[in-house]
Scaffold this motif. Structure first.
Motif, short mmCIF file in Angstrom:
data_model
loop_
_atom_site.label_atom_id
_atom_site.label_comp_id
_atom_site.label_asym_id
_atom_site.label_seq_id
_atom_site.Cartn_x
_atom_site.Cartn_y
_atom_site.Cartn_z
N MET A 1 0.83 -1.20 0.00
CA MET A 1 0.00 0.00 0.00
C MET A 1 0.86 1.24 0.00
O MET A 1 1.96 1.24 0.56
CB MET A 1 -0.91 0.04 1.24
N ALA A 2 0.37 2.31 -0.59
CA ALA A 2 1.08 3.59 -0.56
C ALA A 2 0.08 4.71 -0.32
O ALA A 2 -0.93 4.80 -1.01
CB ALA A 2 1.82 3.80 -1.88
N VAL A 3 0.37 5.53 0.68
CA VAL A 3 -0.39 6.76 0.91
C VAL A 3 0.58 7.90 0.69
O VAL A 3 1.56 8.05 1.44
CB VAL A 3 -0.97 6.81 2.34
N ASN A 4 0.37 8.66 -0.35
CA ASN A 4 1.26 9.76 -0.68
C ASN A 4 0.51 11.09 -0.68
O ASN A 4 -0.63 11.17 -1.14
CB ASN A 4 1.88 9.54 -2.07
N PHE A 5 1.18 12.12 -0.16
CA PHE A 5 0.60 13.46 -0.13
C PHE A 5 1.42 14.37 -1.04
O PHE A 5 2.65 14.30 -1.10
CB PHE A 5 0.62 14.01 1.31
N TYR A 6 0.73 15.22 -1.77
CA TYR A 6 1.41 16.16 -2.66
C TYR A 6 0.53 17.40 -2.83
O TYR A 6 -0.65 17.40 -2.47
CB TYR A 6 1.69 15.50 -4.01
N LEU A 7 1.11 18.46 -3.37
CA LEU A 7 0.39 19.73 -3.53
C LEU A 7 -0.25 19.83 -4.91
O LEU A 7 0.33 19.43 -5.92
CB LEU A 7 1.33 20.92 -3.35
N ASP A 8 -1.46 20.37 -4.92
CA ASP A 8 -2.09 20.75 -6.18
C ASP A 8 -1.32 21.96 -6.73
O ASP A 8 -0.80 22.79 -5.98
CB ASP A 8 -3.56 21.12 -5.90
N LYS A 9 -1.22 22.06 -8.03
CA LYS A 9 -0.45 23.16 -8.63
C LYS A 9 -1.18 24.49 -8.58
O LYS A 9 -0.57 25.56 -8.70
CB LYS A 9 -0.11 22.81 -10.08
N ARG A 10 -2.51 24.45 -8.41
CA ARG A 10 -3.29 25.70 -8.40
C ARG A 10 -3.28 26.32 -7.00
O ARG A 10 -3.29 25.61 -6.00
CB ARG A 10 -4.72 25.41 -8.83
N THR A 11 -3.28 27.65 -6.96
CA THR A 11 -3.31 28.37 -5.68
C THR A 11 -4.65 29.08 -5.52
O THR A 11 -5.31 29.41 -6.50
CB THR A 11 -2.18 29.41 -5.59
N ASP A 12 -5.02 29.30 -4.25
CA ASP A 12 -6.27 30.03 -3.99
C ASP A 12 -5.96 31.51 -3.78
O ASP A 12 -4.82 31.96 -3.99
CB ASP A 12 -7.00 29.43 -2.79
N LYS A 13 -6.95 32.28 -3.33
CA LYS A 13 -6.77 33.73 -3.18
C LYS A 13 -5.76 34.09 -2.10
O LYS A 13 -5.22 35.20 -2.08
CB LYS A 13 -8.12 34.38 -2.86
N ASN A 14 -5.50 33.14 -1.16
CA ASN A 14 -4.50 33.38 -0.11
C ASN A 14 -3.10 32.94 -0.53
O ASN A 14 -2.15 33.08 0.24
CB ASN A 14 -4.89 32.64 1.18
N GLY A 15 -3.00 32.38 -1.76
CA GLY A 15 -1.71 31.88 -2.21
C GLY A 15 -1.41 30.48 -1.73
O GLY A 15 -0.27 30.01 -1.84
N ASP A 16 -2.40 29.77 -1.16
CA ASP A 16 -2.22 28.41 -0.66
C ASP A 16 -2.57 27.39 -1.74
O ASP A 16 -3.43 27.64 -2.61
CB ASP A 16 -3.11 28.16 0.56
N CYS A 17 -1.95 26.23 -1.65
CA CYS A 17 -2.27 25.11 -2.53
C CYS A 17 -2.91 23.99 -1.73
O CYS A 17 -2.52 23.73 -0.58
CB CYS A 17 -0.99 24.57 -3.20
N ALA A 18 -3.89 23.34 -2.34
CA ALA A 18 -4.56 22.23 -1.68
C ALA A 18 -3.59 21.05 -1.54
O ALA A 18 -2.80 20.76 -2.45
CB ALA A 18 -5.80 21.81 -2.46
N ILE A 19 -3.65 20.37 -0.41
CA ILE A 19 -2.86 19.15 -0.20
C ILE A 19 -3.72 17.97 -0.63
O ILE A 19 -4.83 17.77 -0.12
CB ILE A 19 -2.45 18.99 1.28
N ARG A 20 -3.22 17.18 -1.59
CA ARG A 20 -3.97 16.04 -2.11
C ARG A 20 -3.35 14.75 -1.60
O ARG A 20 -2.19 14.70 -1.20
CB ARG A 20 -4.00 16.08 -3.64
N VAL A 21 -4.16 13.70 -1.61
CA VAL A 21 -3.70 12.40 -1.15
C VAL A 21 -3.97 11.35 -2.23
O VAL A 21 -5.02 11.37 -2.88
CB VAL A 21 -4.38 11.98 0.18
N SER A 22 -3.01 10.46 -2.42
CA SER A 22 -3.16 9.33 -3.34
C SER A 22 -3.07 8.05 -2.51
O SER A 22 -2.07 7.83 -1.81
CB SER A 22 -2.04 9.36 -4.39
N ILE A 23 -4.13 7.23 -2.55
CA ILE A 23 -4.19 6.01 -1.76
C ILE A 23 -4.24 4.81 -2.70
O ILE A 23 -5.14 4.71 -3.55
CB ILE A 23 -5.44 5.99 -0.85
N SER A 24 -3.29 3.90 -2.58
CA SER A 24 -3.24 2.70 -3.43
C SER A 24 -3.25 1.46 -2.55
O SER A 24 -2.40 1.30 -1.67
CB SER A 24 -1.96 2.70 -4.28
N ILE A 25 -4.26 0.58 -2.78
CA ILE A 25 -4.38 -0.65 -2.02
C ILE A 25 -4.63 -1.80 -2.99
O ILE A 25 -5.65 -1.83 -3.68
CB ILE A 25 -5.52 -0.57 -1.00
N PHE A 26 -3.68 -2.73 -3.08
CA PHE A 26 -3.81 -3.91 -3.94
C PHE A 26 -4.19 -3.53 -5.38
O PHE A 26 -5.04 -4.16 -5.99
CB PHE A 26 -4.85 -4.89 -3.37
#
Length: 437
Positions: A1-26
């Protein structure tokens, strides 16, 4: 299994990027937003977490976000292990449902005109009925609601972001001048309510789950009467009303005090000393009925914990009971009624008359500020000191903690530890008296 976190390339009005998660199981893979954001320059790709010291535009700190991400990774590790044990291969849709059920924050609109305090009333009503709250517990939550309204009379659940929680702590500390120990209790009440509201679907702001401000505290001072002090109170003959009593303070200063309510002082002396000789809480002493007394012992069901206790009566407790037997009836109370507030007021006066005035220093923290306050002992006396007096003196007499716990109803050593620590200190100080001979 792999749980990986990474940033979305788009920024919001505060200059923040959403943190996304990728979950792989079997072989099944699901990608989703975690619901958290961070400035891109504050993201550590290698560690897949927010860098220390960062704060997102919505006020969430790096510690809150990283704790949430770690909890998400731990959850899906456990989920994969369950699937492995059951030899089951989940689909992408099933992983999505697992994510949605446990981590995706669904927006629930608060009914118009029904903010936090509407739901707080429902919370109190439901929990009080389910857990059979005592009057004391109800009063604590009434006071807590008053503090919330003073903080913000128009509260909504969205106000309990990490930033809002920090503001509430600052309000309790700076405006209401609360000690850190009291602030911690207030936060406990708030989290209790928010857990209930979240479980009911009323609240979707879950920052409180990871909110743990550093509140420096010290151990609470155990106020009790030494045996000599207890005997002084027990044997004290209260003067008649209007009598001017000459007293000497701990610093040698002399002054006079006029007795204004001798009858109340005598009742206070007897009821308080009865607690000191039996371990009863004041609520149980006030509720004690003649039918509870059976020769050399009494059997009671305590109000606070509903424990049924049989407590043997020593000669001091029997002497106090003898003073009131002439007024007993079959279904009446043992002692005349005094409210806890009046008892506390008269107890301080009684102990002052008995010159229980040893200086006692209490240390506490308000924020990072250390505060040392010294008072004569009588000013710190309350009805609960009676129960503490029984426990401390019993332990110092050499009575085992196990037997003391049978009388007091304590169920574990954790609640007895403060008293054991006090008596160990007293024993050490007593041993030093040999060096002074």
């Amino acid at each position: 299994m792999a749980v990986n976190f990474y940033l979305d390339k788009r920024t919001d009005k505060n200059g923040d990027c959403a943190i996304r998660v990728s979950i792989s199981i079997f072989g099944a893979r699901f990608v989703s937003s975690t619901g958290y954001k961070t400035p891109p320059q504050k993201w550590d790709d290698g560690k897949q977490q927010v860098k220390k010291g960062a704060t997102a535009g919505n006020g969430l700190t790096y510690s809150t976000i990283n704790a949430a991400l770690a909890k998400m990774a731990e959850h899906f590790t456990a989920y994969e292990n369950r699937c492995r044990l059951e030899n089951y291969r989940p689909t992408t849709e099933e992983i999505k449902r697992e994510m949605s059920a446990n981590f995706i924050r669904q927006r629930v609109a608060e009914p118009v005109g029904q903010g936090v305090f509407h739901f707080f009333s429902l919370f109190v009503e439901e929990c009080a009925a389910a857990s059979q709250w005592t009057l004391g517990t109800r009063e604590k939550f009434t006071a807590f609601e008053k503090h919330l309204k003073e903080f913000n009379p128009n509260l909504h659940f969205s106000d309990f972001s990490e930033r809002g929680l920090n503001s509430f702590v600052a309000f309790l500390r700076d405006k209401l001048k609360m000690r850190n120990t009291t602030i911690a209790k207030q936060l406990g009440f708030l989290k209790w309510f928010l857990r209930w509201a979240t479980a009911k679907g009323h609240n979707t702001t879950t920052d409180f789950q990871y909110f743990a401000p550093k509140l420096k505290t010290t151990g609470k001072k155990v106020i009790f009467l030494e045996w000599e002090e207890l005997m002084r109170v027990f044997e004290y003959s209260v003067p008649e009303n209007g009598t001017k009593v000459k007293l000497r303070a701990a610093d040698g200063r002399c002054y006079e005090k006029v007795v204004s309510d001798a009858a109340a002082l005598r009742k206070t002396r007897d009821i308080f000393c009865f607690c000191c000789f039996t371990s009863l809480r004041y609520s149980d002493a006030a509720n004690l009925k003649c039918a509870n007394i059976d020769g050399d012992a009494m059997t009671i069901t305590t109000i606070k914990t509903a424990d049924t206790l049989r407590i043997e009566l020593n000669k001091y407790a029997k002497r106090i009971l003898e003073r009131y037997k002439a007024h007993w009836t079959n279904d009446g109370f043992v002692f005349p009624h005094l409210t806890n507030q009046r008892m506390n007021f008269y107890l301080k006066e009684l102990c002052e008359l008995c010159e229980i005035n040893t200086p006692v220093t209490e240390t506490y923290y308000r924020g990072v500020e250390r505060v040392d306050e010294t008072h004569p002992k009588f000013e710190l006396m309350s009805t609960h000191a009676g129960r503490r007096t029984f426990i401390c003196n019993a332990l110092m007499m050499g009575i085992s903690a196990e037997i003391v716990m049978k009388w007091t109803g304590h169920s574990d050593y954790k609640s007895m530890k403060p008293y054991i620590d006090v008596t160990n200190t007293a024993k050490a100080e007593a041993m030093r008296m040999f060096d002074e001979r």
